[in-house]
Design an enzyme around this catalytic site. Structure first.
Site, mmCIF file in Angstrom:
data_model
loop_
_atom_site.group_PDB
_atom_site.id
_atom_site.type_symbol
_atom_site.label_atom_id
_atom_site.label_comp_id
_atom_site.label_asym_id
_atom_site.label_seq_id
_atom_site.Cartn_x
_atom_site.Cartn_y
_atom_site.Cartn_z
ATOM 1 N N LEU B 13 18.394 10.830 54.083
ATOM 2 C CA LEU B 13 17.820 9.687 53.360
ATOM 3 C C LEU B 13 18.483 9.601 51.983
ATOM 4 O O LEU B 13 17.837 9.449 50.958
ATOM 5 C CB LEU B 13 16.288 9.847 53.251
ATOM 6 C CG LEU B 13 15.481 8.612 52.813
ATOM 7 C CD1 LEU B 13 15.681 7.443 53.750
ATOM 8 C CD2 LEU B 13 14.002 8.947 52.669
ATOM 9 N N GLY B 18 18.797 5.540 52.711
ATOM 10 C CA GLY B 18 17.859 4.681 51.982
ATOM 11 C C GLY B 18 18.143 3.211 52.265
ATOM 12 O O GLY B 18 17.230 2.404 52.465
ATOM 13 N N LYS B 107 32.331 9.461 59.506
ATOM 14 C CA LYS B 107 33.749 9.401 59.882
ATOM 15 C C LYS B 107 34.343 10.785 60.102
ATOM 16 O O LYS B 107 35.175 10.972 60.977
ATOM 17 C CB LYS B 107 34.561 8.648 58.836
ATOM 18 C CG LYS B 107 34.533 9.329 57.482
ATOM 19 C CD LYS B 107 35.179 8.505 56.410
ATOM 20 C CE LYS B 107 34.887 9.137 55.049
ATOM 21 N NZ LYS B 107 33.464 9.216 54.701
ATOM 22 N N GLY B 136 32.757 0.562 56.242
ATOM 23 C CA GLY B 136 31.393 0.202 55.847
ATOM 24 C C GLY B 136 30.842 -0.992 56.578
ATOM 25 O O GLY B 136 30.647 -0.961 57.798
ATOM 26 N N GLU B 192 34.670 10.416 42.800
ATOM 27 C CA GLU B 192 33.873 11.614 42.626
ATOM 28 C C GLU B 192 34.524 12.554 41.610
ATOM 29 O O GLU B 192 35.689 12.399 41.267
ATOM 30 C CB GLU B 192 33.714 12.325 43.979
ATOM 31 C CG GLU B 192 32.858 11.508 44.937
ATOM 32 C CD GLU B 192 32.799 12.111 46.330
ATOM 33 O OE1 GLU B 192 32.611 13.331 46.426
ATOM 34 O OE2 GLU B 192 32.941 11.353 47.301
ATOM 35 N N LYS B 207 39.492 7.609 58.876
ATOM 36 C CA LYS B 207 39.202 6.277 59.422
ATOM 37 C C LYS B 207 40.383 5.773 60.256
ATOM 38 O O LYS B 207 40.204 5.111 61.276
ATOM 39 C CB LYS B 207 38.879 5.320 58.277
ATOM 40 C CG LYS B 207 37.605 5.714 57.521
ATOM 41 C CD LYS B 207 37.500 5.010 56.175
ATOM 42 C CE LYS B 207 36.247 5.433 55.410
ATOM 43 N NZ LYS B 207 36.282 4.960 54.006
#
Lengths: 431, 431
Positions: B13, B18, B107, B136, B192, B207
């Protein structure tokens, strides 16, 4: 164990029908591996069985009798690639009544008779698939019905007609006028001898009706679509739009608003950085905004034998797979709502206007007063070239209800300083 | 009659989980109308059941015990949105073994363990759907498996990583260098703290492996993908590419060639007029060329809670519909071929090269001879700025086998007039 075979009947063997036949032959093994079944074209309805079509057809597959296909109980999928709403509509009804699955590329039929046809599938538990009816090879029907199904669709805007997009692209690139580029398109075979259907927006409007029906789960038929074509767009409009940072495209537009759904087809100024703005020549594209996915766009060839066949054969494969698994109609009509259409007068847009006016002091004040009196607020006014006592004005309004703009235009025609309202074009994709 | 309910278990979640929960709640009625069944989230696996997530969750739905979901026979669909190949892989295997349908956005797992997982569905007749694992919210897995299924796919080229596309877009727009733009992306949360996975191309390569597997019906795992990232792209490369009429993009590329299939991820120069060239910022897009459909492109957001949820929930809807109609797995693994991979040394590309050389007469002749000796033919050579006794050369080759280029580069490093081979970037989409 022998491989299972599903028999197909083709209604029509013109450009699209020939493409469908070629793709079915060329990729037969791939198609069989993917669907688990071999597809066999068992009958093809044509007007003249004797004509050479440059295809190697099995003997006896051509027929000029529709009942050879419609009454053949071994044919499970009928592929309608004749076009029009005459015999095609009758044949498709008959096929559906007999429980056959139908694949069609026929936008005219789907935009006008979609409900009646889907009602027949509900009785017969058959598939009615029509991916090729909108934007040729570009997947959009299945994308809306399945891939984006989790979304409440907010807006769809599409470049749905290759002929007019080619013409607008050439006019933009070369500064040529409408008539010149129309003749060029006719010479290249992109436009028909009678170009009305394309240039007046009727072709795009039919596709817009189909897209609206799926996007909003509400049956919208062609006559409900507001339509304007591109025949009034001039080289000047394109030049001025370019100067303002826009391109002009013929768009099919459907929007969800609190006052109802908007379904319209007309030329529009699009900001140069909009994803649709770079879609040129005969290419089509559909921009979709959903409440979860945000902005998406789907781009490709909207016409042509093989691109259209790509969509038709994908539908045939789905129909075949559904027959094998005994689930024809697993995704059927999605028009389970009846959302109200918004009146065109209440649609709100920015607008581009080109006026021919008398070139003397005080003219702009008179014009501005008419706009102000009708609650039309102006974002930009530019005086373009003047000839003797006349000048050309280009105005861009803020967002305004169509009815207010119409009232203002009526007011302008009453001013003796306004010689002519040369053009009014809506602005989209700018918010 | 009470409405039929299908129970769902969520594994995770976080951001995507979410988003999935919110879309399922917000569009619950629409989803029920489209699938014919109400979807109920009956369990959500989280690490800390006490944490407030800003979602209004029914009491007792959160659990930190995977068996509460995996061993609950009333849960028919498991949605894996944890990511990674550790526990997620274990849980998905267990779910599939119990005959549950699985929807995943993972992925890493699909690119490394796709075959093993699909083998489990074949036993269990369940769905394994993974639309969200690539690009996405953009529909591409279903598009390839279904909408373009009639085509033999010739090539797929994708902008599959939003972080690097954002960085390259900023570098192009502002002339900034890699490190500056990386820090900017990190400050904005697009990159990140350890950006390796994005900037070195590993995310895009996973991907690419998934796209290749579907496009060519041949299982391609992540380790088989040739990978280069964007960390060696400099502001100079981007400037020179622009001058040559190109943009630089990180592409996942899969191509069908007579010598085998190519599967690679690396930065490439793309002609400015290529449909992918205008895809900027964090947007993703996938260009697909099929033998029938020709050129198509699919554009949208490749990441983010709601766009990814759009794809996950569409898969959940498909899985639910298939359960209702008793056809889970109706479209399953499509890797029914085993096509050979082409060695990277045999891949043929045009190439852009930037060299730092001694600035004196005769240098170009020496360099050109090395290229000629290795069958590398040059399309363009430009001398860029020189500093004192050194100059920068930009060369563009004609199409050449990678091995010949590598041999030529080895030869160049042996020349004392060549101070440094600054960069070599392949050119795509130019034929």
């Amino acid at each position: 164990m022998s491989e299972r075979v599903i028999k197909i009947g083709l209604l029509g063997l013109g450009t699209v029908g020939g493409g469908v036949y070629r793709v079915l032959q060329k990729n037969a093994d791939l198609i069989a591996r993917k669907t688990g079944v071999r597809l066999e074209v068992a009958g093809i309805l044509v007007r003249d069985v004797g004509r050479d079509r440059g295809l190697s057809l099995p003997p006896g597959v051509l027929t000029d009798r529709p009942e050879d296909i419609l009454d053949d109980h071994t044919i499970q999928i009928v592929v309608e690639v004749m076009g029009g709403t005459g015999p095609a509509f009758d044949y498709v009804r008959r096929a559906l009544k007999r429980g056959k699955s139908v694949v069609t590329a026929n936008k005219d039929m789907m935009a006008e008779h979609g409900k009646e046809l889907f009602d027949l599938t509900r009785e017969g538990k058959s598939d009615l698939l029509f991916e090729a009816s909108v934007a040729g090879g570009i997947p959009i029907i299945r994308v809306l019905k399945q891939c984006l199904a989790a979304n409440r669709i907010e807006a769809v805007m599409g470049i749905l007609n290759g002929t007019t997009n080619y013409m607008l692209t050439r006019m933009t690139a070369e500064g040529t006028d409408f008539q010149t580029v129309l003749q060029e398109a006719q010479a290249l075979g992109y436009a028909e001898a009678d170009p009305t259907n394309d240039v007046e927006g009727y072709d795009a409007a039919r596709k817009t009706a189909i897209l609206a029906s799926i996007a909003f789960n509400t049956r919208i038929s062609f006559p409900a679509v507001y339509v304007e074509g591109i025949s009034r767009i001039t080289a000047e409009d394109i030049t001025y739009a370019t100067e303002l940072g826009y391109v002009i495209k013929l768009l099919g537009i459907v929007k969800d608003t609190p006052e109802g759904i908007e379904v319209r087809t007309h030329p529009a100024l699009l900001p140069r950085q909009h994803p649709l703005a770079a879609v040129n020549d005969v290419f089509n594209a559909i921009y979709v905004r959903g409440d979860a996915v945000g902005e998406t766009m789907f781009y490709g060839r909207g016409a042509g034998a093989l691109p259209t066949a790509s969509a038709v054969v994908a539908d045939i494969m789905d129909a075949a797979r559904n027959i094998v698994h005994r689930v024809p109609g697993i995704i059927s009509c999605t028009c389970f709502e009846e959302r109200p259409l918004k009146e065109m007068g209440r649609v709100r847009c920015k607008n581009y206007l080109r006026l021919r006016v008398v070139d003397r002091p005080g003219v702009l004040a008179q014009i501005a007063r008419v706009f102000g009196d009708n609650q039309v607020s102006l974002a930009a006014v530019t005086q373009k070239h003047s000839e003797g006592t006349k000048a050309e004005l280009v105005l861009v309004t803020h967002e305004v209800a169509e009815q207010n703009l119409r009232d203002a235009l009526a007011g302008l025609t009453g001013l003796d300083v306004v010689e002519r309202i040369c053009n009014v074009i809506r602005v989209e994709g700018d918010s």
